[in-house]
Design a protein around this motif. Structure first.
Motif, PDB file in Angstrom:
ATOM      1  N   VAL A 163     131.906  28.548 -25.752  1.00 41.54           N
ATOM      2  CA  VAL A 163     132.730  27.555 -26.431  1.00 41.54           C
ATOM      3  C   VAL A 163     132.837  26.363 -25.490  1.00 41.54           C
ATOM      4  O   VAL A 163     133.170  26.511 -24.317  1.00 41.54           O
ATOM      5  CB  VAL A 163     134.141  28.107 -26.767  1.00 41.54           C
ATOM      6  N   VAL A 164     132.527  25.183 -26.010  1.00 38.31           N
ATOM      7  CA  VAL A 164     132.566  23.961 -25.219  1.00 38.31           C
ATOM      8  C   VAL A 164     133.609  23.039 -25.831  1.00 38.31           C
ATOM      9  O   VAL A 164     133.630  22.840 -27.049  1.00 38.31           O
ATOM     10  CB  VAL A 164     131.185  23.269 -25.207  1.00 38.31           C
ATOM     11  N   ALA A 165     134.475  22.479 -25.001  1.00 38.39           N
ATOM     12  CA  ALA A 165     135.517  21.564 -25.473  1.00 38.39           C
ATOM     13  C   ALA A 165     135.623  20.396 -24.509  1.00 38.39           C
ATOM     14  O   ALA A 165     135.326  20.523 -23.312  1.00 38.39           O
ATOM     15  CB  ALA A 165     136.860  22.278 -25.575  1.00 38.39           C
ATOM     16  N   LEU A 171     135.091  21.446 -20.824  1.00 35.83           N
ATOM     17  CA  LEU A 171     135.522  22.814 -20.555  1.00 35.83           C
ATOM     18  C   LEU A 171     134.547  23.764 -21.237  1.00 35.83           C
ATOM     19  O   LEU A 171     134.342  23.677 -22.447  1.00 35.83           O
ATOM     20  CB  LEU A 171     136.941  23.026 -21.101  1.00 35.83           C
ATOM     21  N   ILE A 172     133.906  24.632 -20.455  1.00 35.72           N
ATOM     22  CA  ILE A 172     132.944  25.593 -20.990  1.00 35.72           C
ATOM     23  C   ILE A 172     133.513  26.989 -20.773  1.00 35.72           C
ATOM     24  O   ILE A 172     133.868  27.353 -19.650  1.00 35.72           O
ATOM     25  CB  ILE A 172     131.581  25.458 -20.292  1.00 35.72           C
ATOM     26  N   ILE A 173     133.595  27.754 -21.861  1.00 40.54           N
ATOM     27  CA  ILE A 173     134.191  29.085 -21.800  1.00 40.54           C
ATOM     28  C   ILE A 173     133.171  30.100 -22.304  1.00 40.54           C
ATOM     29  O   ILE A 173     132.651  29.973 -23.417  1.00 40.54           O
ATOM     30  CB  ILE A 173     135.471  29.162 -22.666  1.00 40.54           C
ATOM     31  N   LYS A 174     132.878  31.091 -21.490  1.00 42.24           N
ATOM     32  CA  LYS A 174     131.985  32.182 -21.880  1.00 42.24           C
ATOM     33  C   LYS A 174     132.855  33.311 -22.422  1.00 42.24           C
ATOM     34  O   LYS A 174     133.798  33.758 -21.760  1.00 42.24           O
ATOM     35  CB  LYS A 174     131.176  32.650 -20.677  1.00 42.24           C
ATOM     36  N   CYS A 175     132.536  33.758 -23.647  1.00 42.07           N
ATOM     37  CA  CYS A 175     133.400  34.759 -24.277  1.00 42.07           C
ATOM     38  C   CYS A 175     132.597  35.655 -25.220  1.00 42.07           C
ATOM     39  O   CYS A 175     131.414  35.450 -25.438  1.00 42.07           O
ATOM     40  CB  CYS A 175     134.521  34.060 -25.049  1.00 42.07           C
ATOM     41  N   GLU A 204     139.525  28.857 -29.900  1.00 42.46           N
ATOM     42  CA  GLU A 204     139.599  27.604 -30.652  1.00 42.46           C
ATOM     43  C   GLU A 204     141.039  27.243 -30.999  1.00 42.46           C
ATOM     44  O   GLU A 204     141.428  26.081 -30.936  1.00 42.46           O
ATOM     45  CB  GLU A 204     138.755  27.693 -31.919  1.00 42.46           C
ATOM     46  N   LYS A 205     141.839  28.246 -31.343  1.00 36.15           N
ATOM     47  CA  LYS A 205     143.242  27.988 -31.663  1.00 36.15           C
ATOM     48  C   LYS A 205     143.996  27.464 -30.437  1.00 36.15           C
ATOM     49  O   LYS A 205     144.773  26.509 -30.530  1.00 36.15           O
ATOM     50  CB  LYS A 205     143.907  29.275 -32.163  1.00 36.15           C
ATOM     51  N   GLY A 245     133.046  22.889 -29.699  1.00 38.16           N
ATOM     52  CA  GLY A 245     131.772  23.363 -30.230  1.00 38.16           C
ATOM     53  C   GLY A 245     131.493  24.766 -29.721  1.00 38.16           C
ATOM     54  O   GLY A 245     131.954  25.157 -28.658  1.00 38.16           O
ATOM     55  N   THR A 246     130.727  25.525 -30.521  1.00 39.01           N
ATOM     56  CA  THR A 246     130.377  26.895 -30.134  1.00 39.01           C
ATOM     57  C   THR A 246     128.867  27.044 -30.130  1.00 39.01           C
ATOM     58  O   THR A 246     128.158  26.389 -30.865  1.00 39.01           O
ATOM     59  CB  THR A 246     130.990  27.933 -31.102  1.00 39.01           C
ATOM     60  N   LYS A 247     128.384  27.960 -29.269  1.00 37.90           N
ATOM     61  CA  LYS A 247     126.954  28.222 -29.147  1.00 37.90           C
ATOM     62  C   LYS A 247     126.755  29.696 -28.888  1.00 37.90           C
ATOM     63  O   LYS A 247     127.432  30.288 -28.048  1.00 37.90           O
ATOM     64  CB  LYS A 247     126.384  27.393 -27.986  1.00 37.90           C
ATOM     65  N   GLN A 248     125.820  30.318 -29.617  1.00 39.12           N
ATOM     66  CA  GLN A 248     125.546  31.727 -29.417  1.00 39.12           C
ATOM     67  C   GLN A 248     124.573  31.933 -28.291  1.00 39.12           C
ATOM     68  O   GLN A 248     123.728  31.177 -28.006  1.00 39.12           O
ATOM     69  CB  GLN A 248     124.973  32.353 -30.673  1.00 39.12           C
TER      70      GLN A 248
END
Length: 151
Positions: free
Chosen positions: A3-5, A123-127, A136-137, A148-151
């Motif tokens: 997840v990138v914000a 901000l990059i979050i690996k989850c 996201e919330k 944004g999200t990336k698989q």
């Protein structure tokens, strides 16, 4: 999943990171990267490789023509004659018109560059896939500019 914000550099970013940690996201899975703002170089004249759509010679040409006309008209009364005074009027009018357009152009581009909000921190979050809605919330609650999200 990633997840990138993007965030403004503010307390909301710190609160978002703290809230993510409290919701079970590990510290090693969060990466905050500050982004430097780059102000582009303002070029006075267009080149073959790039143009900004602004003409620097329109006002200069109009004022050069008007000053040349007055130089020719009054040149019959003055010592050097109408041709020399017409050329002097052309040069003077062109210079005045170019200076006017120059100051208007740079004032407008300066305010256009500095205007508006721009992201300062990514901000990059690996989850895991199940954690995306929670992340996201949290990011929305802490005023992320974009998510944004990336698989």
């Amino acid at each position: 999943m990633h997840v990138v914000a993007t965030f403004d550099h503010s307390n909301f970013l710190e609160l978002a990171i703290t809230d993510l940690k409290q919701n079970g996201i590990e510290k090693d899975s969060i990466c905050a990267i500050p982004v430097k703002k780059i102000t582009p170089e303002i070029q006075l004249l267009d080149s073959i490789h790039g143009a900004d759509g602004q003409s620097m010679f329109d006002v200069a040409s109009i004022l050069g023509t008007i000053f040349m006309l007055f130089g020719v008209l009054w040149g019959f009364l003055w010592k050097w004659g109408p041709i020399i005074w017409g050329l002097i009027g052309l040069g003077l009018g062109f210079a005045v018109g170019f200076a006017i357009k120059y100051f208007i152009y740079f004032r407008k581009t300066k305010t256009a560059i500095t205007k508006g909000r721009q992201a300062e921190v990514v901000l990059i979050i690996k989850c895991e896939k199940e954690e995306i809605l929670i992340i996201e919330k949290v990011l929305k609650r802490h005023f992320a500019l974009a998510i944004g999200t990336k698989q």
